[in-house]
Enzyme design. Structure first.
Site, short mmCIF file in Angstrom:
data_model
loop_
_atom_site.label_atom_id
_atom_site.label_comp_id
_atom_site.label_asym_id
_atom_site.label_seq_id
_atom_site.Cartn_x
_atom_site.Cartn_y
_atom_site.Cartn_z
N TYR A 54 0.75 -1.31 -0.23
CA TYR A 54 0.07 0.01 -0.21
C TYR A 54 0.98 1.44 0.03
O TYR A 54 0.31 2.45 -0.38
CB TYR A 54 -0.92 0.10 1.22
CG TYR A 54 -2.25 -0.70 0.72
CD1 TYR A 54 -3.20 -0.44 0.05
CD2 TYR A 54 -2.32 -2.19 1.37
CE1 TYR A 54 -4.33 -0.97 -0.24
CE2 TYR A 54 -3.36 -3.06 0.97
CZ TYR A 54 -4.50 -2.50 0.21
OH TYR A 54 -5.43 -3.19 0.00
N ARG A 78 1.67 1.70 -3.55
CA ARG A 78 0.49 2.52 -4.27
C ARG A 78 0.31 3.81 -4.03
O ARG A 78 -0.04 4.47 -4.71
CB ARG A 78 -0.95 1.42 -4.02
CG ARG A 78 -0.84 0.11 -4.38
CD ARG A 78 -2.19 -0.58 -4.15
NE ARG A 78 -3.25 0.00 -4.92
CZ ARG A 78 -4.49 -0.30 -4.71
NH1 ARG A 78 -4.79 -1.21 -3.98
NH2 ARG A 78 -5.43 0.12 -5.44
N HIS A 113 -14.88 2.67 -1.89
CA HIS A 113 -13.81 1.81 -1.30
C HIS A 113 -12.81 2.46 -0.23
O HIS A 113 -11.69 1.99 -0.05
CB HIS A 113 -12.99 1.05 -2.33
CG HIS A 113 -14.06 -0.03 -3.30
ND1 HIS A 113 -13.63 -0.60 -4.50
CD2 HIS A 113 -15.24 -0.34 -2.96
CE1 HIS A 113 -14.72 -1.09 -4.86
NE2 HIS A 113 -15.68 -1.20 -4.10
N CYS A 142 -6.76 3.25 13.12
CA CYS A 142 -6.10 2.37 13.79
C CYS A 142 -6.99 1.12 13.90
O CYS A 142 -7.98 0.89 13.61
CB CYS A 142 -6.41 3.00 15.36
SG CYS A 142 -5.49 1.82 16.60
N CYS A 189 -10.10 1.45 19.72
CA CYS A 189 -9.83 2.69 19.27
C CYS A 189 -10.20 3.28 18.08
O CYS A 189 -10.29 2.52 17.00
CB CYS A 189 -8.09 2.87 19.14
SG CYS A 189 -7.41 4.52 18.73
N CYS A 210 -0.30 4.00 16.11
CA CYS A 210 -1.50 4.84 16.51
C CYS A 210 -0.95 5.52 17.44
O CYS A 210 -0.45 5.37 18.47
CB CYS A 210 -2.65 4.12 16.97
SG CYS A 210 -3.93 5.07 17.37
N CYS A 234 -3.81 5.57 20.82
CA CYS A 234 -3.70 4.72 22.00
C CYS A 234 -2.49 3.94 22.00
O CYS A 234 -2.24 3.54 23.23
CB CYS A 234 -4.95 3.72 21.58
SG CYS A 234 -4.04 2.39 20.00
#
Length: 320
Positions: free
Chosen positions: A76, A79, A130, A138, A143, A214, A217
């Protein structure tokens, strides 16, 4: 990208579509990866849809993220990087202009690349079925942290590695002058990125602690804010689209760069038809249509970046 010879709209089809379009009020467009292919982005679906040695769709699941979050984030992050290197094309800008000129036009995008947003498509008329690569959230169940994030790379460990020509010193002359020349030539050669989508290029394993964490949290990993296989479409978005379609007759459904055969997104073409819409498809492949086209529908074969501005020119007032 398609050649212009394969992206010419037949005059008779353009005339009949233009005449109908001028009388349309409520219009819906369904976008797929084909519109972004005109900007040079790979689709990762269908034939050749591999990233490294992996079927790209196998990386787009919650299970894949649980098992190999580093690999999924590398996919990702790649991408995200590719999407930021690409520019919106004329089809994105044409649809954005149509939205500005017609408040009763909405766009349903299956794309996560952010190109429609970067073309300044009015946000209230753009529904991301999408999600988007440029939102993160998270994974900790307790969270609710989420944010828009365009940082590239999102963390240093996910930076695309670079390659360069390296040094090529003389085998016989060991003088400082020759060494300096070799270094200078190497530095003058612009470094390029390694194609990490090619499995023949090795990539380092990214440790869990080096992945996006994250900040709220301080316990959960962040994940891309996209809809993975096996996950429902965003409820708020679905409610808004269903409400719009149910509000009254739909005059036209534009299907651009998608076969519209994957549900639930494909269902919107059928819903628009049930509300009276005629359908106009723009696709490179004449076999990629949302079921059987009806009498009075249109199919425009070719590059969306060429076709879409042409067929909308009469109402958006721009061509180049």
């Amino acid at each position: 990208m398609a050649s212009s010879a394969k992206s010419v709209v037949p005059a008779a089809d353009l005339q009949s579509f233009t005449e109908y379009l001028r009388g349309c009020k409520r219009i819906v467009a369904l976008l797929g990866a084909g519109i972004s292919a005109s900007s040079g982005l790979p689709t990762f679906r269908g034939a050749g849809g591999l990233w490294r040695s992996h079927d790209a769709t196998s990386l787009a699941t919650p299970e894949a993220f649980d098992e190999t979050p580093g690999l999924v984030w590398q996919f990702y992050s790649y991408r995200r990087h590719m999407a930021l290197q690409a520019d919106p094309n004329k089809a994105h800008y044409a649809l954005a202009e149509l939205a500005r000129r017609n408040e009763d036009f909405i766009t349903l995008s299956q794309n996560v690349d952010g190109l429609s947003q970067r073309a300044n498509h009015p946000v209230k008329q753009l529904h991301l079925l999408h999600g988007t690569l440029f939102n993160v959230k998270c994974t900790n169940f307790y969270c609710n942290y989420t944010e828009d994030n365009y940082t590239d790379p999102i963390v240093p460990a996910l930076e695309i590695p670079k390659k360069s020509s390296g040094l090529n010193p003389s085998a016989t002359d060991k003088t400082g002058e020759q060494a300096s020349k070799a270094i200078g030539e190497a530095l003058d050669d612009t470094s390029t990125e390694v194609d990490i989508s090619d499995a023949s290029n090795p990539i380092a394993t990214v440790a869990r602690e080096d992945l996006p964490q994250c900040p709220k949290c301080e316990d959960g990993l962040l994940r891309p804010g996209v809809v993975w296989f096996g996950e429902p479409l965003p409820e708020k978005t679905i409610r808004a689209v269903d409400k719009w379609i149910a509000a009254g007759p739909v005059d036209l459904c534009l299907v651009i760069g998608t076969s519209a055969k994957v549900f639930p997104a494909a269902g919107y073409v059928h819903e628009a038809r049930s509300q009276g819409a005629r359908v106009a498809v723009c696709n490179m492949d004449p076999n990629d249509t949302p079921g059987e086209l009806h009498y009075g529908d249109w199919f425009f074969q070719g590059d969306a970046g060429v076709i879409v501005p042409e067929i909308l020119k009469s109402v958006i007032g721009i061509s180049d």
